[in-house]
Scaffold this motif. Structure first.
Motif, mmCIF file in Angstrom:
data_model
loop_
_atom_site.group_PDB
_atom_site.id
_atom_site.type_symbol
_atom_site.label_atom_id
_atom_site.label_comp_id
_atom_site.label_asym_id
_atom_site.label_seq_id
_atom_site.Cartn_x
_atom_site.Cartn_y
_atom_site.Cartn_z
ATOM 1 N N TRP A 106 0.886 -1.165 -0.057
ATOM 2 C CA TRP A 106 0.112 -0.073 0.132
ATOM 3 C C TRP A 106 0.810 1.272 -0.204
ATOM 4 O O TRP A 106 0.724 2.059 -0.799
ATOM 5 C CB TRP A 106 -0.821 -0.002 0.992
ATOM 6 C CG TRP A 106 -1.675 1.199 1.342
ATOM 7 C CD1 TRP A 106 -2.936 1.543 0.584
ATOM 8 C CD2 TRP A 106 -1.387 2.365 2.305
ATOM 9 N NE1 TRP A 106 -3.333 2.594 1.097
ATOM 10 C CE2 TRP A 106 -2.564 3.066 2.066
ATOM 11 C CE3 TRP A 106 -0.281 2.573 2.991
ATOM 12 C CZ2 TRP A 106 -2.678 4.236 2.723
ATOM 13 C CZ3 TRP A 106 -0.440 3.871 3.793
ATOM 14 C CH2 TRP A 106 -1.634 4.934 3.514
ATOM 15 N N SER A 107 1.946 1.219 0.932
ATOM 16 C CA SER A 107 2.659 2.599 1.101
ATOM 17 C C SER A 107 3.580 2.786 -0.119
ATOM 18 O O SER A 107 4.107 3.804 -0.602
ATOM 19 C CB SER A 107 3.868 2.240 2.203
ATOM 20 O OG SER A 107 4.662 1.251 1.930
ATOM 21 N N THR A 108 3.742 1.687 -1.145
ATOM 22 C CA THR A 108 4.556 1.955 -2.321
ATOM 23 C C THR A 108 3.632 2.190 -3.668
ATOM 24 O O THR A 108 4.240 2.549 -4.659
ATOM 25 C CB THR A 108 5.430 0.772 -2.895
ATOM 26 O OG1 THR A 108 4.559 -0.241 -2.886
ATOM 27 C CG2 THR A 108 6.406 0.466 -1.657
ATOM 28 N N MET A 109 2.260 2.351 -3.601
ATOM 29 C CA MET A 109 1.466 2.631 -4.763
ATOM 30 C C MET A 109 1.440 4.136 -4.801
ATOM 31 O O MET A 109 1.427 4.941 -4.091
ATOM 32 C CB MET A 109 -0.140 1.961 -4.272
ATOM 33 C CG MET A 109 -0.186 0.481 -4.115
ATOM 34 S SD MET A 109 -1.874 -0.005 -3.440
ATOM 35 C CE MET A 109 -2.807 0.421 -5.272
ATOM 36 N N PRO A 110 1.567 4.480 -6.395
ATOM 37 C CA PRO A 110 1.371 5.869 -6.632
ATOM 38 C C PRO A 110 0.118 6.439 -6.258
ATOM 39 O O PRO A 110 0.034 7.411 -5.965
ATOM 40 C CB PRO A 110 1.587 5.843 -8.132
ATOM 41 C CG PRO A 110 1.489 4.402 -8.397
ATOM 42 C CD PRO A 110 1.566 3.418 -7.388
ATOM 43 N N ALA A 111 -0.885 5.637 -6.373
ATOM 44 C CA ALA A 111 -2.246 5.952 -5.938
ATOM 45 C C ALA A 111 -2.849 5.200 -5.003
ATOM 46 O O ALA A 111 -3.634 4.150 -5.372
ATOM 47 C CB ALA A 111 -3.002 6.120 -7.301
ATOM 48 N N ARG A 112 -2.691 5.721 -3.758
ATOM 49 C CA ARG A 112 -3.128 4.787 -2.496
ATOM 50 C C ARG A 112 -4.521 4.957 -2.594
ATOM 51 O O ARG A 112 -5.239 5.817 -2.279
ATOM 52 C CB ARG A 112 -2.412 5.186 -1.372
ATOM 53 C CG ARG A 112 -0.954 5.126 -1.453
ATOM 54 C CD ARG A 112 -0.213 5.512 -0.311
ATOM 55 N NE ARG A 112 1.237 5.790 -0.335
ATOM 56 C CZ ARG A 112 1.860 6.437 0.478
ATOM 57 N NH1 ARG A 112 1.245 6.966 1.568
ATOM 58 N NH2 ARG A 112 3.030 6.448 0.148
ATOM 59 N N PRO A 113 -5.332 3.617 -2.258
ATOM 60 C CA PRO A 113 -6.862 3.618 -1.719
ATOM 61 C C PRO A 113 -7.007 4.089 -0.471
ATOM 62 O O PRO A 113 -5.977 3.906 0.510
ATOM 63 C CB PRO A 113 -7.170 2.296 -2.145
ATOM 64 C CG PRO A 113 -5.886 1.420 -1.935
ATOM 65 C CD PRO A 113 -4.800 2.354 -2.611
ATOM 66 N N ALA A 114 -7.793 5.011 -0.126
ATOM 67 C CA ALA A 114 -7.989 5.624 1.274
ATOM 68 C C ALA A 114 -8.933 4.533 1.952
ATOM 69 O O ALA A 114 -9.843 4.006 1.364
ATOM 70 C CB ALA A 114 -8.810 6.893 1.347
ATOM 71 N N PRO A 115 -8.721 4.255 3.277
ATOM 72 C CA PRO A 115 -9.516 3.372 4.039
ATOM 73 C C PRO A 115 -10.861 3.802 3.957
ATOM 74 O O PRO A 115 -11.259 5.022 4.047
ATOM 75 C CB PRO A 115 -8.902 3.552 5.622
ATOM 76 C CG PRO A 115 -7.601 4.044 5.440
ATOM 77 C CD PRO A 115 -7.594 5.039 4.034
ATOM 78 N N GLN A 116 -11.977 3.048 3.911
ATOM 79 C CA GLN A 116 -13.232 3.385 3.861
ATOM 80 C C GLN A 116 -13.764 3.778 5.407
ATOM 81 O O GLN A 116 -13.184 3.427 6.385
ATOM 82 C CB GLN A 116 -14.148 1.951 3.454
ATOM 83 C CG GLN A 116 -14.338 1.007 4.585
ATOM 84 C CD GLN A 116 -15.097 -0.248 4.106
ATOM 85 O OE1 GLN A 116 -15.456 -0.510 3.063
ATOM 86 N NE2 GLN A 116 -15.677 -1.018 4.946
ATOM 87 N N GLY A 117 -14.925 4.741 5.265
ATOM 88 C CA GLY A 117 -15.174 4.846 6.728
ATOM 89 C C GLY A 117 -16.055 4.075 7.397
ATOM 90 O O GLY A 117 -16.918 3.209 6.844
ATOM 91 N N GLY A 118 -15.613 3.987 8.558
ATOM 92 C CA GLY A 118 -16.427 2.856 9.382
ATOM 93 C C GLY A 118 -15.762 1.426 9.047
ATOM 94 O O GLY A 118 -16.148 0.701 8.144
#
Length: 300
Positions: free
Chosen positions: A111-123
């Motif tokens: 995750w930390s090396t991805m150029p476009a990291r997905p954000a954690p979903q709410g909840g």
């Protein structure tokens, strides 16, 4: 593309697994081949990806039911006591599935090396079901193909596991899996569940556990229940009873000692909770084990 792009995966599972559950030479990979439906089995799910290739399984987390059929996945993001069963299978068309343990550090690294990291979903949630995306089929097939070439495992398996995690993060499961890597509350609840698993036999106070993982007691209770569908005390009880049953089935100790060993001060409370949990008393369980009529059901 073949009519069934998962056919190669199914053949690999059938070739390497001839029993309901088989741990493979790849430490994070487990295969399933169930020829008939099973009774519900209480299991402890660590963070994992489960790919259902044939048949159908049901996983209950608290009161929430997750059904997964062909071409569907289950993703767990925490250590979860669940009740699982195979609900659709027959000898000529068995339930086939693959699970891959998701190591938190590896997920965080990818995750930390991805150029476009997905954000954690709410909840935060501990278990989700979704479709098996096409770009996962090829790396999962290549990972299982290593079972035919064990000399490749040390080099290729970690690389392909990283690719699978990357594809998961890119797709619909991305926001869920991103929480495993970056959501502080999920990380803190993970620390809490691991502490309870390691110290299930000890008394504890919610305030102390909350302080240990860096949360307030209120926040711990709220997030713990959101992710695991139970309170910390209920979670500890699940772990205690599962360990008690394991010891009884193994014949490792007398029934009268098992309750004390797993942390119960009262024999009557232990017996009462055991019966409520498993449908029979510890003594009845021991008698079945001695007669050979009780067997540890596979973790589904």
């Amino acid at each position: 593309m073949p009519a069934n792009p998962q056919s190669a995966l199914q053949r690999l599972v059938l070739r390497h697994c001839h029993q309901p559950r088989k741990a493979t030479s790849l430490p994070n990979v487990t295969l399933f081949n169930c020829a008939q439906p099973t009774k519900p089995v209480r299991s402890l799910y660590e963070p994992r990806l489960c790919v259902v290739l044939q048949g159908r399984k049901r996983v209950m987390l608290g009161r929430t039911v997750h059904d997964a059929g062909p071409s569907q996945c289950l993703v767990a993001t925490a250590d979860l006591p669940v009740t699982a069963s195979v609900t659709e299978a027959r000898p000529d068309k068995p339930h086939l599935a693959v699970t891959l343990t998701l190591e938190r550090l590896r997920v965080a690294e990818v995750w930390s090396t991805m150029p476009a990291r997905p954000a954690p979903q709410g909840g935060a949630c501990g278990l989700v079901t979704g479709a098996l995306e096409q770009n996962l089929i090829d790396p999962v097939t290549r990972l299982l193909g290593i079972l035919d070439r064990p000399q490749d495992a040390a080099v290729l398996a970690p690389m392909i596991e990283r690719e699978i995690i990357y594809r998961l993060l890119q797709g619909a499961f991305g926001p869920v899996l991103a929480g495993l890597a970056s959501d502080p509350s999920l990380t803190q609840i993970d620390r809490a569940t691991r502490w309870l698993r390691d110290h299930y036999h000890l008394p504890f106070r919610i305030d102390d556990l909350a302080s240990r993982v860096g949360m307030s007691a209120t926040s711990l209770h709220r997030h713990f229940k959101a992710i695991t569908a139970m309170t910390p005390l209920e979670y500890r009880r699940e772990i205690r009873l599962e360990e008690a049953r394991r010891r009884i089935l193994a014949g490792a100790a007398r029934v009268g000692e098992v309750g004390t060993d797993v942390g119960y001060d009262s024999a009557s409370q232990f017996s009462r909770e055991y019966r409520r949990h498993f449908g029979r008393s510890p003594s009845e369980e021991a008698e079945l084990a001695q007669s050979g009529n009780a067997a540890a059901l596979p973790d589904l």
